[in-house]
Motif scaffolding. Structure first.
Motif, PDB file in Angstrom:
ATOM      1  N   SER A 120       0.830  -1.213   0.000  1.00 55.51           N
ATOM      2  CA  SER A 120       0.000   0.000   0.000  1.00 55.51           C
ATOM      3  C   SER A 120       0.870   1.272   0.000  1.00 55.51           C
ATOM      4  O   SER A 120       1.974   1.280   0.537  1.00 55.51           O
ATOM      5  CB  SER A 120      -0.900  -0.024   1.235  1.00 55.51           C
ATOM      6  OG  SER A 120      -1.391   1.252   1.495  1.00 55.51           O
ATOM      7  N   ASP A 121       0.312   2.338  -0.581  1.00 57.37           N
ATOM      8  CA  ASP A 121       1.019   3.624  -0.581  1.00 57.37           C
ATOM      9  C   ASP A 121       0.771   4.409   0.700  1.00 57.37           C
ATOM     10  O   ASP A 121       1.408   5.437   0.932  1.00 57.37           O
ATOM     11  CB  ASP A 121       0.545   4.486  -1.770  1.00 57.37           C
ATOM     12  CG  ASP A 121       0.991   3.892  -3.088  1.00 57.37           C
ATOM     13  OD1 ASP A 121       2.026   3.192  -3.089  1.00 57.37           O
ATOM     14  OD2 ASP A 121       0.295   4.099  -4.103  1.00 57.37           O
ATOM     15  N   MET A 156       6.800  -5.314  10.138  1.00 62.46           N
ATOM     16  CA  MET A 156       6.237  -4.216   9.340  1.00 62.46           C
ATOM     17  C   MET A 156       7.229  -3.055   9.287  1.00 62.46           C
ATOM     18  O   MET A 156       7.482  -2.479   8.234  1.00 62.46           O
ATOM     19  CB  MET A 156       4.902  -3.752   9.943  1.00 62.46           C
ATOM     20  CG  MET A 156       3.787  -4.772   9.742  1.00 62.46           C
ATOM     21  SD  MET A 156       2.273  -4.315  10.605  1.00 62.46           S
ATOM     22  CE  MET A 156       1.098  -5.438   9.838  1.00 62.46           C
ATOM     23  N   GLU A 157       7.823  -2.743  10.444  1.00 62.51           N
ATOM     24  CA  GLU A 157       8.785  -1.625  10.491  1.00 62.51           C
ATOM     25  C   GLU A 157      10.060  -1.961   9.724  1.00 62.51           C
ATOM     26  O   GLU A 157      10.656  -1.113   9.074  1.00 62.51           O
ATOM     27  CB  GLU A 157       9.114  -1.274  11.950  1.00 62.51           C
ATOM     28  CG  GLU A 157       7.948  -0.540  12.606  1.00 62.51           C
ATOM     29  CD  GLU A 157       8.147  -0.266  14.080  1.00 62.51           C
ATOM     30  OE1 GLU A 157       8.998  -0.946  14.705  1.00 62.51           O
ATOM     31  OE2 GLU A 157       7.438   0.607  14.615  1.00 62.51           O
ATOM     32  N   LYS A 158      10.478  -3.236   9.787  1.00 58.16           N
ATOM     33  CA  LYS A 158      11.683  -3.639   9.050  1.00 58.16           C
ATOM     34  C   LYS A 158      11.440  -3.542   7.542  1.00 58.16           C
ATOM     35  O   LYS A 158      12.306  -3.128   6.788  1.00 58.16           O
ATOM     36  CB  LYS A 158      12.042  -5.103   9.393  1.00 58.16           C
ATOM     37  CG  LYS A 158      13.006  -5.231  10.551  1.00 58.16           C
ATOM     38  CD  LYS A 158      13.271  -6.671  10.875  1.00 58.16           C
ATOM     39  CE  LYS A 158      14.555  -7.176  10.288  1.00 58.16           C
ATOM     40  NZ  LYS A 158      14.923  -8.510  10.822  1.00 58.16           N
ATOM     41  N   SER A 159      10.244  -3.951   7.119  1.00 59.94           N
ATOM     42  CA  SER A 159       9.939  -3.953   5.681  1.00 59.94           C
ATOM     43  C   SER A 159       9.670  -2.554   5.150  1.00 59.94           C
ATOM     44  O   SER A 159       9.915  -2.284   3.975  1.00 59.94           O
ATOM     45  CB  SER A 159       8.709  -4.816   5.403  1.00 59.94           C
ATOM     46  OG  SER A 159       8.882  -6.090   5.932  1.00 59.94           O
ATOM     47  N   SER A 160       9.102  -1.686   5.984  1.00 61.51           N
ATOM     48  CA  SER A 160       8.729  -0.330   5.528  1.00 61.51           C
ATOM     49  C   SER A 160       9.191   0.688   6.567  1.00 61.51           C
ATOM     50  O   SER A 160       8.384   1.245   7.321  1.00 61.51           O
ATOM     51  CB  SER A 160       7.206  -0.225   5.361  1.00 61.51           C
ATOM     52  OG  SER A 160       6.703  -1.257   4.557  1.00 61.51           O
ATOM     53  N   PRO A 161      10.513   0.933   6.617  1.00 58.12           N
ATOM     54  CA  PRO A 161      11.048   1.796   7.683  1.00 58.12           C
ATOM     55  C   PRO A 161      10.509   3.227   7.669  1.00 58.12           C
ATOM     56  O   PRO A 161      10.563   3.900   8.683  1.00 58.12           O
ATOM     57  CB  PRO A 161      12.570   1.768   7.446  1.00 58.12           C
ATOM     58  CG  PRO A 161      12.787   1.101   6.146  1.00 58.12           C
ATOM     59  CD  PRO A 161      11.561   0.375   5.756  1.00 58.12           C
ATOM     60  N   ASN A 162       9.952   3.665   6.527  1.00 54.11           N
ATOM     61  CA  ASN A 162       9.459   5.050   6.483  1.00 54.11           C
ATOM     62  C   ASN A 162       7.974   5.180   6.799  1.00 54.11           C
ATOM     63  O   ASN A 162       7.419   6.277   6.795  1.00 54.11           O
ATOM     64  CB  ASN A 162       9.744   5.671   5.110  1.00 54.11           C
ATOM     65  CG  ASN A 162      11.248   5.736   4.883  1.00 54.11           C
ATOM     66  OD1 ASN A 162      12.004   5.985   5.834  1.00 54.11           O
ATOM     67  ND2 ASN A 162      11.674   5.453   3.669  1.00 54.11           N
TER      68      ASN A 162
END
Ligand code: 13P
Ligand code: SF4
Length: 310
Positions: free
Chosen positions: A225-226, A242-248
């Motif tokens: 998702s964006d 989730m944080e590891k995969s999408s740190p931003n």
């Protein structure tokens, strides 16, 4: 011994003993980081079956260890702590479940993997939250269904598939404790956030979700998702991946406990790096299943894996 030394010892024991550590998304971040694989219940079952390791260490709860042993009786299957149970499995004892299903002899028995080996042995086919809709749809339309042991997942499946089901009255102690008003408050504070929820949550909570799915489905949704922020309505351990995969991106836990801003499964949290090191060192505690139960339980489990792969 400090954390780094324990991790070093775990890695060396893994090599010497040809052991593989398979961890569930609800484990502490430290445990997820030393695992060979981090996955949902289906992923753990598939990986255990296909593994070439001599020893499988299942960093999760007891029923996950049993699933691995049912599928791989030739392997040594270890769990860090035998007391790591599950409220769903504990509240569906095999003798009571046997009495329950005997009242509906013409029904197909679809059982969530969060149950004991003895309950699996009484089932027609098993399912996890990631393949449950497919499994229910694989049952011929004229066949009535018993679903156990999670009433919230069962009712969700009833709504999605339109099938009539007799449902066992069980619940996950972590997901059942989520309240709609907590999520409504969080949505007010973070109006832009997407709500991700596990189907073990009550219907009033699921009604507030933008996406409902297994742990891996929630994780994948957050990756694809964006959207920049997510309210995560499941056990807080998943937020580590989730944080590891999408740190931003921003992941907001939902509290189901007045003492913390989180939702932790007390069984999953029994596991520690020290217990994993000791389990590998002493090859204890082992999962053992009486062979007459295992041979009955492997059929519905294999059937689930076949339907899942089709
Ligand atoms: P999944 O990881 O299969 O979604 O299961 C969630 C769960 O409750 C495991 O205890
Ligand atoms: Fe069982 Fe719920 Fe804990 Fe999963 S989170 S192991 S379903 S009690």
């Amino acid at each position: 011994m400090n954390k780094e030394q324990i991790i070093e010892e775990i890695n060396s024991l893994k090599k010497v003993k040809n052991a593989s550590i398979l961890a569930h998304f609800y484990q502490d971040g430290d445990i997820q980081d030393i695992a060979d694989l981090v996955a949902d219940s289906l992923g753990l079952a598939q990986a255990g079956k296909n593994s070439t390791a001599n020893i499988l260490l299942i960093a999760g709860v007891h029923f996950m260890g049993e699933t691995a042993k049912i599928l791989s009786p030739e392997k040594t299957v270890l769990v860090p702590d035998l007391k790591a149970g599950c409220s769903l499995a504990d509240n569906c004892p095999a003798d009571k479940f046997s009495d329950f299903i005997s009242k509906y002899p013409d029904h197909e028995v679809v059982t969530y993997v969060n149950c004991s080996a003895a309950v699996k042995a009484l089932s027609t086919v098993l399912c996890t939250s990631s393949n449950a809709v497919k499994i229910i749809n694989s049952i011929t339309k004229d066949k009535p269904i018993i679903f156990a042991p999670d009433k919230h997942l069962g009712n969700y499946l009833k709504r999605i598939t339109g099938r009539e089901m007799i449902i066992w009255d069980g619940a996950c102690m972590v997901h059942e404790a989520f309240e709609a008003r907590t999520i409504i408050d969080l949505k007010r504070k973070h109006p832009e956030a997407i709500v991700l929820a596990h189907p073990e949550c009550p219907e009033v909570v699921l009604d507030l979700a933008d996406h409902i799915g297994s742990t891996s489905s929630l994780l994948n949704y957050s990756i694809k998702s964006d959207a920049e922020s997510y309210i995560v309505v499941t056990e807080s351990g998943i937020i580590h991946q989730m944080e590891k995969s999408s740190p931003n991106k921003k992941f907001i836990p939902v509290s189901n406990d007045k003492n913390c801003n989180c939702a932790e499964c007390p069984y999953m949290r029994l596991n520690t790096l020290e217990k994993i090191r000791d389990a590998l060192r002493f090859e204890e505690p082992k999962i053992e299943i009486p062979e007459e139960i295992r041979v009955k339980a492997v059929k519905p489990l294999e059937r689930m894996l076949e339907i899942s792969a089709s």
